[in-house]
Scaffold this motif. Structure first.
Motif, PDB file in Angstrom:
ATOM      1  N   ASP A 188       0.838  -1.200   0.000  1.00 39.11           N
ATOM      2  CA  ASP A 188       0.000   0.000   0.000  1.00 39.11           C
ATOM      3  C   ASP A 188       0.872   1.249   0.000  1.00 39.11           C
ATOM      4  O   ASP A 188       1.659   1.471   0.921  1.00 39.11           O
ATOM      5  CB  ASP A 188      -0.913  -0.001   1.235  1.00 39.11           C
ATOM      6  N   GLY A 189       0.725   2.081  -1.027  1.00 43.19           N
ATOM      7  CA  GLY A 189       1.489   3.313  -1.109  1.00 43.19           C
ATOM      8  C   GLY A 189       0.666   4.545  -0.816  1.00 43.19           C
ATOM      9  O   GLY A 189       1.142   5.670  -1.000  1.00 43.19           O
ATOM     10  N   VAL A 190      -0.575   4.375  -0.380  1.00 39.56           N
ATOM     11  CA  VAL A 190      -1.455   5.504  -0.043  1.00 39.56           C
ATOM     12  C   VAL A 190      -1.567   5.643   1.470  1.00 39.56           C
ATOM     13  O   VAL A 190      -1.226   6.671   2.051  1.00 39.56           O
ATOM     14  CB  VAL A 190      -2.841   5.332  -0.695  1.00 39.56           C
ATOM     15  N   VAL A 191      -2.081   4.609   2.123  1.00 37.96           N
ATOM     16  CA  VAL A 191      -2.038   4.509   3.586  1.00 37.96           C
ATOM     17  C   VAL A 191      -1.010   3.425   3.890  1.00 37.96           C
ATOM     18  O   VAL A 191      -1.218   2.256   3.580  1.00 37.96           O
ATOM     19  CB  VAL A 191      -3.408   4.136   4.178  1.00 37.96           C
ATOM     20  N   LEU A 192       0.093   3.822   4.458  1.00 40.76           N
ATOM     21  CA  LEU A 192       1.197   2.876   4.646  1.00 40.76           C
ATOM     22  C   LEU A 192       0.842   1.783   5.645  1.00 40.76           C
ATOM     23  O   LEU A 192       0.119   2.020   6.620  1.00 40.76           O
ATOM     24  CB  LEU A 192       2.445   3.628   5.100  1.00 40.76           C
ATOM     25  N   LEU A 193       1.383   0.607   5.421  1.00 41.12           N
ATOM     26  CA  LEU A 193       1.156  -0.542   6.289  1.00 41.12           C
ATOM     27  C   LEU A 193       1.464  -0.217   7.744  1.00 41.12           C
ATOM     28  O   LEU A 193       0.807  -0.728   8.658  1.00 41.12           O
ATOM     29  CB  LEU A 193       2.016  -1.712   5.817  1.00 41.12           C
ATOM     30  N   GLN A 194       2.434   0.641   7.979  1.00 43.22           N
ATOM     31  CA  GLN A 194       2.830   0.939   9.362  1.00 43.22           C
ATOM     32  C   GLN A 194       1.682   1.503  10.193  1.00 43.22           C
ATOM     33  O   GLN A 194       1.660   1.319  11.420  1.00 43.22           O
ATOM     34  CB  GLN A 194       4.000   1.914   9.379  1.00 43.22           C
ATOM     35  N   GLU A 195       0.709   2.146   9.558  1.00 41.95           N
ATOM     36  CA  GLU A 195      -0.399   2.699  10.347  1.00 41.95           C
ATOM     37  C   GLU A 195      -1.236   1.589  10.982  1.00 41.95           C
ATOM     38  O   GLU A 195      -1.686   1.709  12.120  1.00 41.95           O
ATOM     39  CB  GLU A 195      -1.255   3.635   9.500  1.00 41.95           C
ATOM     40  N   SER A 196      -1.443   0.503  10.258  1.00 37.77           N
ATOM     41  CA  SER A 196      -2.145  -0.642  10.841  1.00 37.77           C
ATOM     42  C   SER A 196      -1.258  -1.389  11.827  1.00 37.77           C
ATOM     43  O   SER A 196      -1.726  -1.907  12.848  1.00 37.77           O
ATOM     44  CB  SER A 196      -2.622  -1.598   9.740  1.00 37.77           C
ATOM     45  N   GLN A 197       0.031  -1.429  11.539  1.00 43.67           N
ATOM     46  CA  GLN A 197       0.958  -2.069  12.477  1.00 43.67           C
ATOM     47  C   GLN A 197       0.977  -1.322  13.802  1.00 43.67           C
ATOM     48  O   GLN A 197       0.998  -1.936  14.878  1.00 43.67           O
ATOM     49  CB  GLN A 197       2.352  -2.122  11.862  1.00 43.67           C
ATOM     50  N   TRP A 198       0.977   0.003  13.749  1.00 40.49           N
ATOM     51  CA  TRP A 198       0.944   0.800  14.973  1.00 40.49           C
ATOM     52  C   TRP A 198      -0.314   0.501  15.789  1.00 40.49           C
ATOM     53  O   TRP A 198      -0.264   0.377  17.011  1.00 40.49           O
ATOM     54  CB  TRP A 198       0.976   2.289  14.633  1.00 40.49           C
ATOM     55  N   LEU A 199      -1.460   0.397  15.086  1.00 36.15           N
ATOM     56  CA  LEU A 199      -2.712   0.117  15.792  1.00 36.15           C
ATOM     57  C   LEU A 199      -2.667  -1.261  16.432  1.00 36.15           C
ATOM     58  O   LEU A 199      -3.070  -1.431  17.592  1.00 36.15           O
ATOM     59  CB  LEU A 199      -3.887   0.223  14.825  1.00 36.15           C
ATOM     60  N   ALA A 200      -2.177  -2.256  15.694  1.00 33.60           N
ATOM     61  CA  ALA A 200      -2.091  -3.610  16.246  1.00 33.60           C
ATOM     62  C   ALA A 200      -1.187  -3.651  17.470  1.00 33.60           C
ATOM     63  O   ALA A 200      -1.495  -4.309  18.481  1.00 33.60           O
ATOM     64  CB  ALA A 200      -1.589  -4.575  15.178  1.00 33.60           C
ATOM     65  N   GLU A 201      -0.075  -2.933  17.417  1.00 32.42           N
ATOM     66  CA  GLU A 201       0.830  -2.874  18.562  1.00 32.42           C
ATOM     67  C   GLU A 201       0.158  -2.201  19.758  1.00 32.42           C
ATOM     68  O   GLU A 201       0.314  -2.641  20.905  1.00 32.42           O
ATOM     69  CB  GLU A 201       2.095  -2.118  18.178  1.00 32.42           C
TER      70      GLU A 201
END
Length: 352
Positions: free
Chosen positions: A292-305
């Motif tokens: 994903d180059g629009v909403v980066l994967l890290q945003e979901s990773q941050w939420l999961a963490e």
């Protein structure tokens, strides 16, 4: 994978009066009206579609609002064509918390069930996006699983008036529109008020997360497809760091929130799911593509963490290999099947 809820993160690669309101050049049925939209033949719909397409072709490029209204009408005709003989459908409006009328698409199974059934609120992506025909494949799939589906064109959606478009409120009143959608659904006798989930893509995923946070106990579950989770980061990151950044974002958000991010960062934090994970209590499925180059994967990773740090155990996080921001469609089918399994599991558990 059969079990979704496991300790910590689960990361897998893979009336009497007929009332009408004219919103976009056509009539929309109010939510409290019992009648359904008049059924038109496919031939009549195709003819109308052709006429509207010709009107669109004749429009000047600077006729922005008229163009958007015509595109919405064309979309609606295409949606109606897709429902004929497949699902029951009508377009309606319901009232949000502040009185604003929200257009929405209501889909039901052709054959009524003997008992009340689950419902799903389908939230489109893009704050200024709209519910579109391309969403119908998965909406129909949910209806054919026995669910009622309501798809709101929440405030700021495209295709209506300029005033409606400019009523944008990121993480604010637009979440009221989600809660009002649920309030409308529970008035329908065929809907089980205890089994209502919310599912959204991109900005719709964000809205789904914020709905869980704002209204604990009101939804059975949520599915977040690649939604943003951190407004503080999104508005302070460089364009290289945040590919979704646009010039003027800070000023637009200051208008919606009431203060700039420099004046009141806490207000932006209060609209960021990453920092509110402890307030998410219902089952949650997070889906994100690794490309994903629009909403980066890290945003979901941050939420999961953050969910893991808050001790949450009823969430699942799946990374879809080879998937970008909602495409390619065949790759994302893996995610949709996970979403369908998740919803079925939640609804089956709550029906016991």
């Amino acid at each position: 994978m059969k079990e979704f809820f496991m300790p910590g993160r689960l990361i897998v690669s893979v009336g009497i009066f007929v009332v009408l309101v004219f919103t976009a050049g056509y009539a929309v049925v109010y939510a409290d009206q019992e009648s359904v939209n008049p059924v038109k033949s496919p031939v009549a719909l195709e003819k109308q579609l052709d006429e509207l397409t010709q009107q669109l072709d004749r429009l000047d490029d600077d006729a922005v609002w008229e163009r958007r209204r015509l595109v919405k009408q064309i979309d609606d005709l295409r949606i109606e064509l897709l429902t004929i003989g497949v699902v029951n459908y009508k377009k309606l409006v319901y009232q949000s918390v502040d009185g604003l009328m929200i257009p929405a698409y209501l889909f039901k199974p052709l054959k009524p069930a003997p008992n009340a059934v689950p419902a799903v609120i389908y939230v489109h992506g893009g704050q200024h996006g709209r519910f579109r025909p391309r969403s119908m494949k998965h909406v129909i799939a949910m209806v054919q699983r026995g669910y009622v589906v309501l798809a709101p064109d929440y405030r700021s959606s495209s295709g209506y008036s300029q005033e409606f478009y400019e009523a944008a409120d990121y993480g604010g009143k637009e979440i009221d529109d989600m809660l009002a959608a649920r309030d409308f659904l529970i008035t329908l006798p065929e809907v089980d008020a205890e089994r209502i989930a919310i599912l959204g893509l991109s900005h719709g995923g964000y809205n789904s997360l914020m709905a869980l946070i704002r209204a604990p106990g009101k939804f059975s579950a949520a599915v977040d497809f690649f939604g943003p989770t951190d407004l503080l980061w999104r508005l302070t990151a460089t364009p290289d760091e945040n590919p979704n950044a646009e010039p003027g974002d800070r000023e637009k958000f200051a208008q919606m929130v009431g203060k700039s991010i420099d004046e009141a960062p806490e207000l932006y934090r209060a609209r960021s799911p990453r920092y509110l994970a402890d307030q998410i209590h219902e089952p949650l499925l997070i889906l994100h593509g690794d490309g994903d180059g629009v909403v980066l994967l890290q945003e979901s990773q941050w939420l999961a963490e953050a969910l893991e740090d808050a001790g949450k155990q009823n969430f699942a996080f799946h990374i879809i290999e080879g998937a970008k921001h909602g495409y390619p469609a065949p790759v994302w089918e893996k995610g949709w099947q996970l979403a369908f399994q998740f919803l079925q599991q939640v609804f089956d558990k709550e029906s016991v």
